[in-house]
Design an enzyme around this catalytic site. Structure first.
Site, PDB file in Angstrom:
ATOM      1  N   CYS A  26       0.849  -1.195   0.000  1.00  0.00           N
ATOM      2  CA  CYS A  26       0.000   0.000   0.000  1.00  0.00           C
ATOM      3  C   CYS A  26       0.879   1.238   0.000  1.00  0.00           C
ATOM      4  O   CYS A  26       2.106   1.163   0.070  1.00  0.00           O
ATOM      5  CB  CYS A  26      -0.927   0.013   1.206  1.00  0.00           C
ATOM      6  SG  CYS A  26      -0.075   0.258   2.778  1.00  0.00           S
ATOM      7  N   CYS A  76       3.396   1.719   2.737  1.00  0.00           N
ATOM      8  CA  CYS A  76       4.659   0.997   2.533  1.00  0.00           C
ATOM      9  C   CYS A  76       5.619   1.832   1.698  1.00  0.00           C
ATOM     10  O   CYS A  76       6.793   2.016   2.065  1.00  0.00           O
ATOM     11  CB  CYS A  76       4.414  -0.328   1.816  1.00  0.00           C
ATOM     12  SG  CYS A  76       3.315  -1.457   2.671  1.00  0.00           S
ATOM     13  N   ASP A 124      10.307  26.717 -32.409  1.00  0.00           N
ATOM     14  CA  ASP A 124      11.418  26.984 -33.316  1.00  0.00           C
ATOM     15  C   ASP A 124      10.883  26.883 -34.746  1.00  0.00           C
ATOM     16  O   ASP A 124       9.925  26.147 -35.003  1.00  0.00           O
ATOM     17  CB  ASP A 124      12.526  25.956 -33.078  1.00  0.00           C
ATOM     18  CG  ASP A 124      13.678  26.131 -34.034  1.00  0.00           C
ATOM     19  OD1 ASP A 124      14.142  27.276 -34.183  1.00  0.00           O
ATOM     20  OD2 ASP A 124      14.110  25.132 -34.644  1.00  0.00           O
ATOM     21  N   ASP A 130      14.381  21.446 -32.123  1.00  0.00           N
ATOM     22  CA  ASP A 130      14.955  20.224 -32.687  1.00  0.00           C
ATOM     23  C   ASP A 130      15.753  19.425 -31.672  1.00  0.00           C
ATOM     24  O   ASP A 130      16.236  18.348 -31.969  1.00  0.00           O
ATOM     25  CB  ASP A 130      15.810  20.534 -33.920  1.00  0.00           C
ATOM     26  CG  ASP A 130      17.017  21.415 -33.590  1.00  0.00           C
ATOM     27  OD1 ASP A 130      17.329  21.585 -32.390  1.00  0.00           O
ATOM     28  OD2 ASP A 130      17.641  21.932 -34.529  1.00  0.00           O
ATOM     29  N   ASP A 147      18.636  23.898 -30.043  1.00  0.00           N
ATOM     30  CA  ASP A 147      17.772  24.596 -29.087  1.00  0.00           C
ATOM     31  C   ASP A 147      17.918  24.046 -27.662  1.00  0.00           C
ATOM     32  O   ASP A 147      17.059  24.300 -26.826  1.00  0.00           O
ATOM     33  CB  ASP A 147      16.313  24.466 -29.527  1.00  0.00           C
ATOM     34  CG  ASP A 147      16.074  25.074 -30.886  1.00  0.00           C
ATOM     35  OD1 ASP A 147      16.518  26.210 -31.105  1.00  0.00           O
ATOM     36  OD2 ASP A 147      15.459  24.416 -31.742  1.00  0.00           O
TER      37      ASP A 147
END
Length: 827
Positions: free
Chosen positions: A12, A15, A437, A634, A638
């Protein structure tokens, strides 16, 4: 470094919260992501301060076990877990059904064996229930082992609640048996009969069995959430055929090295990333990029491992090993995203860490209050206390986020949208501005001939002279003109005395006459009269286009415009981004005139003449205005801007993935996938909110009812057995709700697919395909027919057929049926 671990024993969110806390406190650990869904943990740590042994010990001290994960056994491990739960569940029901019949049958008027009926058989009746309950408790002993172990480590979890609730019912029932024996020995038959009516063995067994049923259903559902990753893993070929000393040899994929030459025949999968050095073919890359149509490839073209060679024989020189291949990177990326946490999950994590102790306290307070009030019996107080323990569900809280993230990122991978983390997914849905871009993102990124204006001759004659002089140049614009001429099947002429004139253009002689190619300056230096084209050249310049001038034998013969054209889907994508309420900007290093022309055409704001290193500044300016910014580029030039943005999206070809700089990678290099990614992020976040609402609502309503808070007013009281069923179903509901994301359909995928279908002759609906191997068999069968180019879509159970000529449907049907599948019709 980052390392992934399998964590055993987590059941759960409490845990996972304890494991996270234990590891995070280690000096040198920078970040921890514990995933309850896949029972794994990713730890980012400083190797100089902490090591594997220290991390494993921290997990063990918290009451769990950790081991380095091995990807190859992940799917098998999950399958075994589901099978084990199924066996335990069947055995539990085998004992629970007769137990429930014996304990509750007489209340429903059902007949019981004579040796269980009557006051004289009270002890037999009670002991029979005890001996039917003990096997159920033994089969489900894991709840007690894990529950009390975690309690010993002061980190109680869901198993603790189940163990305490079931054991409380069993211990009180055993106590009742002793009291029955005592009363019978002293002739107090009536008192003994009262204790016989207070046996809770069926509750103890029912709690364990119903929880196990819920866990089994949950495991089955959780297995479906990892199907996307499993499909990717199954795509990886296990062997490759390498060419060595002129001989073909089959070797394990792990033994193939960079530089080896692999042979790929028609219908085979390409084993690894590489470059074609011999042959030409069509390759189905749909399983990697999502593109449904095959892509033609020839010498020097790059190919992706695990894609399908539809037709043709090729030799591929390997450029990446199996660990470095595109598919391996995709699998790693999807798994990493699945293991991460979205900011929205932090509230659930904080609550999960203290949830179980609070529930135990509420259960004790409930018991004490009902006993103190004195208006109810011990039986009533115990029932309420046990009901509180078994209805409380930290599991639903823990599964609310990771299930949606797992399914959502897996679905994204199927669509060619690779999402690096859950945080990026959430930020994507909250963005207000998007910066695009220009080159390679909005436009094709490759110059193309867009206009030819010929004087004194035909366009083909102008193109012949232009391509002939440009053929000797390596300039991108020259290559575009030559490529266009080849497409038009123009024959080139021999050029003599070729010269490159820096900053001006080209000069040469064809058939003894001088030819010039270049700008106005070159033409004026050679006294070329430009008046016939001046007005047109000015008009082109006003629209941001740059014409190349051509003169032959001392006079202007025309203009050729070469420019970077818009991608087919860019206008539609930008239109939809604006419809989503995003402010759209184009950021480019191009001259302002050209950029403004494109910006005007698309209706977006333009920031032009920006150097790569300055793009980051414009993003920060928007962020300073409290804008969440998406940057799409790209992924290479960039990179600074992508890393600066709140979410960086890289447009790539699928083989040059800039994973370090981008948060999201688009495999299809299509701007419409930015729209689809945002749409997917909204769907995932909505699903997470639904799951969290259900988990919180369930506990907020369920616990007070179980505690008997509404009993004095409405007479509402919750039986522990129904509480156990509700607890199980809450987790199943959360996982099932997350699985709905598997049916997510991008708004524009269907439209694009329809366009593709219209380009083809037929769409064939196929039944019986279950896995990538089925897809491969059908693809081989159809593509073996002369004149057929087929792309098989496993997800939609169909094949898209491109036919060179009219082919009888019966022939296509026979090919599929011979492969072992059935055809359900054509469209």
């Amino acid at each position: 470094m980052k390392q992934k671990y399998d964590v055993m024993g987590m059941t759960c969110s409490a845990c996972s919260a304890h494991v996270d806390k234990a590891v995070r406190h280690l000096d040198g650990v920078q970040d921890v992501n514990v995933n309850l869904l896949s029972n794994c943990m990713v730890v980012d740590y400083d190797e100089n301060k902490v090591n594997d042994a220290m991390i494993k010990k921290a997990v063990e001290d918290a009451g769990y076990k950790a081991a380095l994960e091995t990807q190859s056994v992940q799917a098998q491990k999950q399958e075994e877990t589901v099978d084990d739960k199924k066996k335990s569940l069947i055995l539990s029901f085998a004992f629970l059904i007769p137990l429930f019949y014996i304990s509750m049958g007489h209340m429903m008027g059902a007949p019981l064996p004579s040796f269980l009926v009557g006051e004289s058989n009270m002890m037999v009746f009670a002991l029979t229930q005890l001996f039917l309950t003990l096997p159920v408790m033994y089969i489900n002993r894991g709840y007690f082992q894990r529950g009390f172990k975690s309690l010993w480590h002061r980190s109680p979890n869901m198993d603790t609640l189940i163990a305490m609730g079931s054991l409380a019912a069993a211990i009180y029932s055993i106590y009742a048996i002793f009291m029955m024996g005592y009363d019978l020995g002293h002739g107090q038959i009536h008192q003994a009969h009262q204790y016989m009516m207070q046996l809770y063995f069926e509750s103890a067994a029912m709690i364990l069995t119903l929880i196990s049923l819920g866990k089994y259903l949950e495991s089955r559902s959780k297995k479906k959430t990892t199907e996307a990753i499993e499909k990717l893993i199954h795509l990886m070929p296990s062997v490759a055929t390498i060419l060595k000393d002129g001989q073909e040899k089959e070797v394990a994929i792990e033994d193939v090295q960079v530089g080896d030459i692999v042979v790929v025949k028609s219908g085979q999968s390409i084993p690894l990333d590489g470059v074609i050095i011999d042959g030409q073919t069509s390759i189905d890359e749909s399983m990697i990029t999502g593109e449904s149509l095959p892509v033609d490839k020839t010498v020097n073209d790059r190919v992706i491992g695990a894609t399908m060679n539809v037709e043709g024989y090729i030799q591929v020189q390997v450029t990446h090993t199996s660990q470095e291949a595109t598919l391996s990177q995709i699998i790693e990326l999807v798994e990493e995203a699945s293991s991460s946490k979205a900011p929205i999950a932090k509230l659930a994590d904080r609550i999960s860490g203290i949830f179980v102790p609070i529930v135990i306290v509420i259960s004790l307070v409930t018991f004490i209050l009902w006993m103190t009030l004195g208006q109810q019996t011990f039986h009533f107080a115990l029932t309420c206390a046990i009901a509180v323990l078994v209805i409380s569900c930290p599991c639903a809280l823990g599964l609310a986020t990771p299930t949606a993230i797992m399914v959502g990122t897996g679905k994204g991978a199927q669509l060619g949208i690779l999402i690096k983390s859950a945080e990026n997914l959430e930020l994507l849905s909250k963005a207000q501005s998007i910066i695009l871009d220009k080159t390679g993102t909005i436009t094709q990124g490759k110059p193309q001939v867009t206009q030819i204006e010929a004087l004194h001759m035909s366009e083909d004659e102008l193109l012949t002279l232009a391509a002939s002089i440009e053929n000797s140049s390596q300039h991108p614009l020259a290559k575009a003109i030559v490529a266009y001429a080849k497409e038009k099947k123009i024959s080139l002429q021999k050029v003599e005395q070729f010269e490159m004139l820096s900053g001006k253009g080209l000069k040469g002689w064809i058939h003894g006459k001088m030819i010039l190619s270049g700008n106005q300056r070159l033409m004026k230096e050679h006294d070329i009269d430009l008046s016939p084209v001046e007005a047109l050249a000015q008009q082109l310049s006003n629209h941001g286009k740059t014409p190349l001038y051509y003169a032959y034998d001392g006079q202007i013969i025309g203009l050729i415009v070469v420019s970077d054209v818009l991608k087919q889907t860019s206008a539609k994508a930008i239109e939809q981004l604006k419809a989503m309420g995003l402010s759209v900007y184009m950021l480019t290093g191009d001259n302002r005139l050209t950029a403004n022309a494109i910006g005007k055409e698309l209706g977006i704001q333009v920031i032009a003449e920006v150097l790569p290193q300055d793009k980051e500044k414009h993003i920060r300016d928007l962020q300073a205005q409290n804008q969440r910014v998406i940057m799409v580029g790209d992924g290479i030039n960039d990179a600074p801007a992508l890393m600066c943005a709140d979410v960086g999206i890289a447009m790539t070809s699928g083989t040059d993935i800039a994973m370090d700089s981008a948060d999201i990678v688009l495999m299809k290099n299509d701007l419409l996938d930015v729209v689809n990614a945002i749409e997917l992020s909204h769907a995932v976040l909505k699903n997470i909110k639904e799951n969290l609402f259900w988990a919180f609502f369930y506990n907020v309503i369920g616990i007070p009812i179980a505690a008997g808070l509404f009993y004095p007013f409405f007479g509402w009281l919750l039986d522990p057995m129904f509480g156990a069923a509700a607890m199980s179903l809450s987790s199943v509901f959360v996982v099932s709700n997350a699985l709905r994301l598997r049916f997510f359909k991008p708004k524009y995928q269907n439209q694009i697919r329809k366009q593709e279908v219209n380009q083809m002759e037929k769409k064939m609906n196929i039944e019986g395909m279950m896995c990538p191997h089925c897809q491969k068999h059908v693809s081989q069968a159809l593509n073996s027919i002369e004149g057929v180019k087929a792309t098989v879509d496993l997800e939609n159970h169909c094949a898209y057929l491109q036919l060179d000529h009219d082919i009888e449907e019966s022939l296509l049907v026979k090919a599929v049926e011979d492969a072992g599948y059935s055809v359900k019709g054509f469209e």
